[in-house]
Design a protein around this motif. Structure first.
Motif, PDB file in Angstrom:
ATOM      1  N   CYS A 246       0.895  -1.092  -0.083  1.00  9.35           N
ATOM      2  CA  CYS A 246      -0.108  -0.023   0.134  1.00  9.35           C
ATOM      3  C   CYS A 246       0.786   1.237   0.213  1.00  9.35           C
ATOM      4  O   CYS A 246       1.897   1.411   0.671  1.00  9.35           O
ATOM      5  N   CYS A 249       0.309   2.820   3.844  1.00 12.35           N
ATOM      6  CA  CYS A 249       0.716   2.333   5.107  1.00 12.35           C
ATOM      7  C   CYS A 249       1.999   1.161   5.029  1.00 12.35           C
ATOM      8  O   CYS A 249       2.306   0.590   5.834  1.00 12.35           O
ATOM      9  N   CYS A 266      -6.911  -1.784   0.466  1.00 10.70           N
ATOM     10  CA  CYS A 266      -5.790  -1.952   1.570  1.00 10.70           C
ATOM     11  C   CYS A 266      -6.658  -2.164   2.599  1.00 10.70           C
ATOM     12  O   CYS A 266      -7.524  -1.126   3.114  1.00 10.70           O
ATOM     13  N   GLN A 268      -6.058  -1.995   5.818  1.00  5.74           N
ATOM     14  CA  GLN A 268      -5.758  -1.026   6.784  1.00  5.74           C
ATOM     15  C   GLN A 268      -6.346   0.389   6.658  1.00  5.74           C
ATOM     16  O   GLN A 268      -6.828   0.941   7.424  1.00  5.74           O
ATOM     17  N   CYS A 269      -6.116   1.103   5.589  1.00  7.96           N
ATOM     18  CA  CYS A 269      -6.511   2.064   5.012  1.00  7.96           C
ATOM     19  C   CYS A 269      -7.998   2.447   4.827  1.00  7.96           C
ATOM     20  O   CYS A 269      -8.584   3.470   4.787  1.00  7.96           O
TER      21      CYS A 269
END
Ligand SMILES: [Zn+2]
Length: 272
Positions: A246, A249, A266, A268-269
């Protein structure tokens, strides 16, 4: 597949190259393509537009369209590739070739499916009409259209379905969608009812800013322009990049089949 940025790039490139030129002849398809559509017989196109001058080029939704003297128009949809090249470099196979009086040729090819439609402003096709009537994402009316569409959409609709299905926003498809949602930090499967007001505002902002950047840079790098070169916009999430970490991150990108196409995100994002 062509989406808004590529269609607008084609239109701009056609405007600066072929306007004012005359059609010398039109070559019919070199071989039949099961999923390429025409208006009538493509062999008849020659008799209709040969000798006519190109007077305009425009893009809207998922279509690029040339206009000729006397009201004829040639439009192509998102599955059609268009190249401008010297006649001696014409590829061996094409679904239509429009030779111009300066020795150049516009060659149209189709990979999976596509329409190359010659008409007189009377093309009746749901996608064409929706694209024609669609509100430009870079125009002043778009924000109002976005909020109105969101209000009218089912709360259980996912972010991907909202943006890219049912021609709510012609020209926004499964390609540009990936970076729009990435920039907005929204998971493609997140439902509208789970998206808070400030995230919705961010989604609108990122839809416009991402499409503007893609358009200004001549389309995405996953697609080719009129000269056969990839667009200048470097996709963040696409088939070209998803194996890389990504860009924000550094975590791994997920690729998943969802609603007739791959989505990249992603986790996380773009949390669910
Ligand atoms: Zn990330």
């Amino acid at each position: 597949m062509l989406e808004y940025p590529e269609v607008m790039t084609f239109a701009a490139q056609l405007q600066s190259t072929v306007i004012g030129k005359k059609v010398k002849r039109v070559l019919p398809p070199t071989k039949a393509h099961k999923f390429c559509w025409y208006n009538g017989e493509p062999a008849d196109y020659d008799g209709i537009i040969t000798g006519r001058r190109i007077v305009g080029a425009e893009g809207f939704g998922i279509f690029a369209e040339l206009s000729f003297e006397d009201g004829y128009r040639l439009c192509v949809n998102d599955g059609v590739n268009m190249r401008l090249l010297p006649e001696e470099k014409l590829p061996r196979n094409y679904q239509l070739a429009v030779c111009l009086d300066d020795g150049e040729v516009l060659a149209f090819t189709v990979a999976m499916y596509g329409g190359i439609i010659l008409h007189k402003g009377d093309y009746e096709n749901e996608y064409y009409e929706k694209s024609r009537q669609g509100i430009s994402p870079l125009g002043p009316e778009f924000a109002r259209h976005f909020w109105k569409t969101m209000e009218e959409s089912k709360p259980t609709l996912s972010a991907k379905a909202f943006l890219a299905a049912e021609q709510r926003f012609p020209g926004i498809g499964n390609g540009v969608l990936q970076d729009i949602l990435f920039h907005a930090g929204i998971h493609p499967k997140k439902k509208l009812e789970e998206i808070k007001d400030e995230e919705r505002a961010k989604l609108l902002e990122c839809t416009v800013s991402t499409l503007r950047e893609m358009t200004e840079l001549g389309g995405r790098d996953t697609e080719k322009n009129l000269y056969g070169n990839p667009g200048g916009y470097k996709t963040k999430l696409s088939k070209n990049t998803w194996k890389a970490p990504c860009p924000v991150c550094g975590g791994p990108i997920t690729k998943e089949a969802y609603m007739g196409g791959s989505v990249y995100y992603c986790p996380q994002c773009q949390p669910r």
